[in-house]
Design an enzyme around this catalytic site. Sequence first.
Site: not given
Ligand code: QUE
Length: 338
Positions: A142, A150, A119, A70
């Site tokens: 997460e 989730d 997600g 997400g």
């Molecule tokens: C743990 C996470 C997430 C994560 C890194 C973690 C996560 C997530 C993202 C993410 C990655 C690239 C993006 C962005 C989000 O990284 O849930 O907007 O461009 O969405 O260590 O839970």
Amino acid sequence: MSTEATEPSVIARIDGRVGRILLNRPRQLNALDLDMIRGMQKALDAWHSLPSVHAVVIEGAGGKAFCAGGDIRAIRAQAVAGETALVEAFFAEEYALNATIAAYPKPYIALIDGICMGGGIGVSVYGQMRVTTADSLFAMPETAIALFPDVGATYMLPRLPGALGMYLALTGARLKGADAVHAGIATHLVAKADVAALNAALASDGAAAVAAFAQALPPFSLAGQRAAIDHCFGADSVTEIVARLEADGSDWAKDSLRMMREVSPSSVVWSFAAVRRGAAMTLGDALAAELKLTRTTTQHPDFAEGVRAMLVDKDRQPKWQPARIEDVDPAVIAAILA
Ligand code: QUE
């Protein structure tokens, strides 16, 4: 001023027998924001009863990721600013989309080539087919940002073989494509060189096209650890999981302990409880319980700190409060889970 035309972050179109959804935010690894969630929901609703659409195919743009999760940076900013209605809208609509996919009356086929986390798992795993290439990476990471697994993962993870789901939930361990099929997160392994031909075959033949492209699986790389995973991560408390990993002493157990000690201690404890609880729930009840849990976990200081360390400043040096699993207060966790 930018003169570039803004590309849509989700592209939905009909191609032959299938409805196609392209997650099109490649620079953000196709991480889902509220617009994308709404675009997907709208397309699925439009195709739900349209006879000419026999199946839905979802992919990620850019060749690097299917979907990394997400748009957690935006959620963090909203949570820190006290904009709780926006945080609530994001998770509520994301989880509603997960439920729509699970109940979808037509084959829903995710073509996963690259990163698929959080997600991204939520917009694939409830579909009938999750086709992956060998180099894809699957994870529920997460606990590293002090959220919890989730998108229905509190329902999905306890239904994986043995205690594999609890292992993935607490450590955030990554699985490559073939291992994701062994775990039950993906359903078919295909060669990267065949993805374009499979895609063309889907448009002409629908979901039946997948079978001809599926490859034989190499052995599960965790086969040698399966008994230890079930023994250690099948324990009745986080404290007992840690004790069993320490007693095991293998390289795998040491790696698992190191991963569990890097992520948010509080998140490990509430994620353990949430995944345990989800074992006895329907997907709908699990998603409702998760939505409630987002209200309290996003207010915990570890959430803002975890997202800061992993995604904003990217120093990967979060200062957790408390800093050790042993110091997590059960009363605080009980209040977060209530
Ligand atoms: C743990 C996470 C997430 C994560 C890194 C973690 C996560 C997530 C993202 C993410 C990655 C690239 C993006 C962005 C989000 O990284 O849930 O907007 O461009 O969405 O260590 O839970």
